[in-house]
Scaffold this motif. Structure first.
Motif, short mmCIF file in Angstrom:
data_model
loop_
_atom_site.label_atom_id
_atom_site.label_comp_id
_atom_site.label_asym_id
_atom_site.label_seq_id
_atom_site.Cartn_x
_atom_site.Cartn_y
_atom_site.Cartn_z
N ALA A 228 0.58 -1.54 0.15
CA ALA A 228 -0.21 0.09 -0.40
C ALA A 228 0.68 1.47 -0.28
CB ALA A 228 -1.25 0.10 1.13
N ARG A 229 1.99 1.42 0.59
CA ARG A 229 2.54 1.97 1.25
C ARG A 229 3.12 2.36 -0.63
NH1 ARG A 229 7.48 1.77 4.61
NH2 ARG A 229 9.13 2.76 3.28
N VAL A 230 3.57 1.23 -1.13
CA VAL A 230 4.33 1.29 -3.12
C VAL A 230 3.22 2.61 -3.64
CG1 VAL A 230 5.63 0.38 -5.00
CG2 VAL A 230 5.66 -0.29 -2.47
N LEU A 231 2.22 1.62 -3.51
CA LEU A 231 1.07 1.93 -4.38
C LEU A 231 0.51 3.65 -4.15
CD1 LEU A 231 -1.00 1.28 -6.63
CD2 LEU A 231 -2.55 1.07 -5.05
N ALA A 232 0.66 3.98 -2.91
CA ALA A 232 0.87 5.67 -2.76
C ALA A 232 1.50 6.64 -3.53
CB ALA A 232 0.59 5.60 -1.50
N ALA A 324 -1.82 -4.14 -2.79
CA ALA A 324 -2.57 -3.12 -3.05
C ALA A 324 -3.15 -2.96 -4.75
CB ALA A 324 -1.59 -1.68 -2.83
N HIS A 325 -4.01 -2.88 -4.96
CA HIS A 325 -4.77 -2.42 -6.26
C HIS A 325 -5.32 -0.44 -6.54
CE1 HIS A 325 -5.45 -6.36 -6.02
NE2 HIS A 325 -5.22 -6.86 -5.16
N VAL B 234 -1.03 11.54 0.60
CA VAL B 234 -0.48 11.98 2.68
C VAL B 234 0.23 10.66 2.80
CG1 VAL B 234 -1.25 11.49 4.34
CG2 VAL B 234 -1.97 13.18 3.25
N ILE B 235 0.24 9.35 2.14
CA ILE B 235 0.47 8.03 2.65
C ILE B 235 1.83 7.81 1.87
CG2 ILE B 235 1.11 6.10 2.59
CD1 ILE B 235 -2.19 5.82 2.07
N ALA B 236 2.01 8.56 1.09
CA ALA B 236 3.34 8.24 0.41
C ALA B 236 4.25 9.00 1.61
CB ALA B 236 3.72 9.29 -1.14
N GLY B 306 -5.15 -0.31 5.56
CA GLY B 306 -6.31 -0.50 4.81
C GLY B 306 -6.00 0.23 4.49
N MET B 307 -6.11 0.82 2.90
CA MET B 307 -7.24 2.38 2.07
C MET B 307 -7.96 2.04 0.51
SD MET B 307 -3.78 3.59 -0.25
CE MET B 307 -3.18 2.49 -1.41
N TRP B 308 -9.33 2.70 0.42
CA TRP B 308 -10.37 2.50 -0.65
C TRP B 308 -10.40 3.96 -0.69
CZ3 TRP B 308 -10.68 2.16 5.26
CH2 TRP B 308 -11.84 2.46 5.45
N SER B 309 -11.18 3.22 -1.62
CA SER B 309 -11.20 4.76 -2.79
C SER B 309 -12.04 4.53 -3.33
CB SER B 309 -10.09 5.70 -2.55
OG SER B 309 -10.92 7.18 -3.09
N GLY B 310 -13.07 4.89 -4.08
CA GLY B 310 -14.11 4.57 -5.28
C GLY B 310 -14.44 3.58 -5.79
N TYR B 311 -14.20 3.16 -7.32
CA TYR B 311 -15.14 1.91 -7.47
C TYR B 311 -13.57 0.36 -7.06
CZ TYR B 311 -16.75 -2.13 -10.28
OH TYR B 311 -17.35 -3.28 -11.20
#
Lengths: 459, 459
Positions: A228-232, A324-325, B234-236, B306-311
Motif C-alpha cells: 500500500a505504501r508502494v502504491l501510494a 494493493a490495487h 499523505v501516505i507517501a 487498509g485503504m480504499w476509494s472509488g470503484y
C-alpha cells in the motif's frame, strides 16, 4: 411530411413514453459486472420487441460479450444511423441512493420534474428520445422521413470490447449518410450542443504484490515491504506540483488551444463557480494556468478511479497487506497515442517498484481523442433545428468525456457523426441518484423530430 | 502434588482436548464486526460452561462491548491470574482460505500436524493450553496447585475498549501475585520464549472528502480535486527515503538498543532470510542501518492496514470518487507517547489537505510500549520449567506485537506479567489459513502444567 402534427403527437404521448422508458430502466443491465449478463440480454430483447412492434426489422445480434441491437426501416430521404447504448454503470455505493436505482419514478424537485434511476440519463433515457421521435413520425405519417438504421450497444460502460469487430464485420449494413449519437448533454441548462471534440480514454488496473500473504503488522511491520505504501508513492508521483502529469512523453500530441476555439469557448461564459459549487467544491484542481473549460474539454487528465488494499471493513485489523490495487484512467486529447502512453505509464510504474515487490497490469480500453469535421450539411441543419426547439441557440462545444464510437464511425465506416444529447451537468451519471430531467426527455424527443425533418427537407 | 501423572494425563487426553478446542473454534467470535456480536456472547458462554464443569466459580460479566469471562478456583499456593482472549480477527479475504475458517480440522502438513482455522493460534488455541493444564491437574489431584483466577477478554482484536474500565472496576477481584498471558509465540520453531518487551499500538482511520458526491471523471476530471490523489500523497509522505517516519516528534522517546540487549539478540541468531522467505520476500524494508530483529522488536513503525476509494469491483468505472479512506497504525516503543503522536499525525495530515478538501479522523486504540521487570521469582521458575519441556532452553525476547494488557496489569493492578506462548511465525494469524501446530497445543499444555508445578514447589 409536416412537422407540427408530429410535435403535437409527442406532447400528447409523453406519459406513455415515460412508462415505456421506466420499463427499460427496470432492467438492471450493468455491463461491467458478469452477474448482470442475463439482464443485459433482457434489455436487448426489450428493445427488439419495441422496435418490431413499431415496424422496424429489428434483431438481437450476438457478440462475444453483450448483444448488439440493429434495426432497419425503409424511407425515401437520406440514410441516417442512430447510436445509443442500453447498458448502465454499476450502482455502488448503493446506500447513497435515495431509492432503488432500478425502480425508477418521476419526482418533483425544486428545478422541475425528473426521472430518477440508474440509466435515466446515461443512456437509456437519451436512447429513447430518438426511439420516441420515430414512434411519433410513424404514428402520424405511417412512415419515417428518412431511411433509418438504429444501432444499440450493450458494452459502452465496460470498454466496448465487441464494438470494433462488430462494425468491421457488418460494415456494409451499418454504413449510412450520417450517424447521430445521443449520449452527451446540453451546454448549461438550456443551450443545445453539438459536440465537435471528445477526449480519449485509457484505462489501466495495477496490482502491486509485496509479501505473498497478508501478514500481522506486529510480527512483520518494519521489516516487510507494505505494497500500500508502494502504491501510494506511485499514485503520488503521477502529478507534479503544478498538476501536470509526469508520465514520460505524456504531452506529446497535446495541441495548444487555438485562438479561435478559445474565443468561442469564452463566449459560452462558463460558470466555473456554479459548476464546482454543484459538487461541493470551489477551487479548480487541474493544471495551473489553464481555463476551466480548457481543463475539461481540451487538456488530458490522469485520475484514480479506484484503489484498495488490506482491511476495508468496520473496525480495525492490524494486517500488513499482501497486495494493493488501483484503477487509473487517462483522458486523452489531440493526437495523444493511447498505446504509447500505456507503455510509458507501465514502464514508469515498473521502475518505481522495489526489488522485493512485483506489479501486474490489466488493460481496460484505449481510445484516442476525437475531432469532428462539421462540413457535412447535417451539422448546420441540426444546429438550426435545435435552435428552434430550445430557448438558446445551439452551440458547437467540446466534451471531457470519451465516446470513441464517433471516431469508429469515421475510421471504419467513413461516416461523419453528430453527437447531440440532452443530459445536464447535475444528472449524476455514474453516481448515486442519477436522474434525467423530464424536460430533457420531452424536448429531446421533439428535438430529434425537428432534426429528422430539417435533414429531410433539405436533402 | 506430583507433576508426572499430570503430564501423562495430558498426553492421554490430547484427542479430547483437540475436540474441545474445535468446539470453541467453530464459534465465529469476530469482535470487530457488529454482525458477530451474538457469536462473541456464545463463545463466552461456552467458556463459562466448560469452567463450571471443571469446578471453577465462573461467570460471564457484561461490558458495554463484548463480555468478559472471570473464573476463580481455590488453592493453597500462590495466587495466579491467567489471561487470554476468546475473540478472533475477521476472515477476509475469504476466498484465500483453503477451508471454512470456522470449520477447524487437524491437517497433516510436511512440517507436522496442525489445527487449521481462524483463532487456532490467536488466541483460542493458546487460551485452551492453560485451561487444559488446569483440567489435567484437577483430574489427577482433585485440585489445582495454586489459587487461580482466569480472565478472558472478547475485545482484544478490536482495541479492548472495555478492558481498562473493567479492570479498574474489579481491581480487587482480579489482583493476584502474578499474571500469566498466553498470546505470543515461540522464538523460532522450538525455543520457548518469555517476552520482556512489547511494542505499543496507535490506530487511526482517516477519511478525505473532495467533491460531495462521486463524479464522472470525463465531466469533472481535470477540474475537480480527486481525494484518492490527496490520500496517496499523505501516505507517501509518512516515510522518508531511508524508511524513517516523518511525523514530527515521532522519534521522541525511542531508545537506542542497549549493547547488552544487542548482544543477547545477536545470540538468538535470527534467520532473516528464512523469516522473510516464508512470506515471499528477501529484502528488509524498514529503516536503513538497523538489525532485522531490532526493526521488529525495538523500532517503531507506521503501516497502512487498509485503504480504499472509488470503484473496487470487477471491470472499470470512470468515477472521480468523493472520498478516500485509510486505516493506518503505528507500533510504538520505549516511552513514545501515543496521544502526542496521534495529535502530531493529525496535524501533519491536516496540513497536507488542499483548501477544497476536508479530512476527518477516527481513533482506533492507543497504547504505549511495555517493558517487563523480570525480578519476580516466577520468571526464573517459568524459564526453567519451559527449558525442561522444550528441546532448546527458554529465552527472554522482545515482541513486535502490541499486548497492552501486560502494561495494564502493572499500572492498574500492580502485578508483574509473564508473556509466554507457543505460536509460530508461520501460524498466519490475522491472515487466511491460520493454524496452530498440534505440537504447540500439546507441549503448550504440558508447559503450563510444568510452570504451575515450578511456581508451587518454590512458593
Amino acid at each position: 411530411m409536416s412537422l407540427d402534427p408530429v410535435l403535437d403527437r409527442i406532447d400528447a404521448d409523453l406519459p406513455q413514453a415515460v412508462e415505456r422508458l421506466k420499463e427499460l430502466l427496470r432492467i438492471p443491465s450493468i455491463s461491467t459486472d458478469p452477474a448482470y449478463k442475463a439482464d443485459c440480454d433482457m434489455a436487448a430483447d426489450w428493445l427488439v420487441a419495441d422496435l418490431v412492434a413499431m415496424g422496424f426489422a429489428a434483431s438481437k445480434r450476438p457478440t462475444p460479450g453483450h448483444p448488439m441491437v440493429v434495426a432497419h426501416a425503409a424511407g425515401d430521404g437520406p440514410h441516417v444511423l442512430f447510436y445509443g447504448h442500453y447498458d448502465v454503470q454499476p450502482v455502488d455505493p448503493l446506500h447513497l441512493w435515495n431509492r432503488d436505482p432500478f425502480d425508477p419514478q418521476v419526482e418533483d424537485t425544486p428545478k422541475g420534474k425528473v426521472i430518477r434511476g440508474r440509466g435515466t440519463s446515461d443512456d437509456k433515457g437519451q436512447l429513447m428520445t430518438f426511439v420516441e421521435a420515430c414512434r411519433a413520425w410513424i404514428a402520424v405519417h405511417g412512415s419515417l422521413p428518412a431511411k433509418m438504421t438504429l444501432f444499440f450497444e450493450g458494452e459502452e460502460e465496460s470498454g466496448s470490447p465487441s464494438l470494433v469487430p462488430f462494425m468491421q464485420d457488418n460494415a456494409k449494413e451499418l454504413t449510412a449518410d450520417i450517424a447521430l449519437i445521443c449520449d452527451t448533454g446540453l451546454y448549461g441548462d438550456s443551450t443545445p450542443a453539438i459536440i465537435t471534440q471528445l477526449r480519449g480514454l485509457l484505462g489501466e488496473e495495477i496490482t502491486i504484490t509485496g509479501p505473498d500473504k497478508d501478514l500481522h503488522s506486529g510480527m512483520y511491520g518494519g521489516l516487510a515491504m507494505n505494497p500500500a505504501r508502494v502504491l501510494a508513492r506511485v499514485i503520488a508521483a503521477l502529478h507534479d506540483e503544478d498538476g501536470r502529469i509526469t508520465v514520460p512523453g505524456f504531452y506529446d500530441g497535446v495541441p495548444d488551444l487555438s485562438n479561435e476555439l478559445a474565443a468561442a469557448w469564452d463566449d459560452l461564459r462558463f460558470d466555473e463557480a456554479a459548476f464546482l459549487g454543484d459538487v461541493g467544491l470551489s477551487i479548480p484542481a487541474g493544471e495551473k494556468g489553464r481555463r476551466p473549460l480548457e481543463m475539461i474539454w481540451s487538456r488530458p487528465t490522469c485520475e484514480v478511479n479506484g484503489m484498495w488494499s488490506g482491511y476495508t471493513g468496520d473496525g480495525f485489523k492490524t494486517v500488513l497487506p499482501s497486495q494493493a490495487h488501483a484503477k487509473i484512467s487517462f483522458r486523452l486529447v489531440g493526437t495523444q497515442d493511447p498505446l504509447a502512453i500505456r507503455a510509458a505509464f507501465r514502464k514508469m510504474v515498473q521502475d518505481m517498484i522495489p526489488a522485493d515487490c512485483s506489479v501486474t497490469f490489466a488493460a481496460h480500453g484505449a481510445s484516442a481523442a476525437g475531432q469532428m469535421t462539421t462540413t457535412h450539411p447535417a451539422f448546420a441543419q441540426a444546429r438550426r433545428a435545435l435552435s428552434d426547439e430550445w430557448p438558446q441557440a445551439a452551440a458547437y462545444v467540446g466534451s471531457g468525456g470519451s465516446i470513441p464510437i464517433a471516431a469508429y464511425f469515421k475510421q471504419i465506416l467513413d461516416m461523419d457523426a453528430m453527437l447531440i444529447g440532452f443530459g445536464k451537468n447535475d444528472d449524476q451519471i455514474h453516481s448515486p441518484n442519477e436522474k434525467y430531467d423530464l424536460s430533457s426527455f420531452h424536448k429531446g424527443i421533439r428535438s430529434w423530430a425537428r432534426i429528422l425533418h430539417a435533414m429531410t427537407q433539405t436533402a
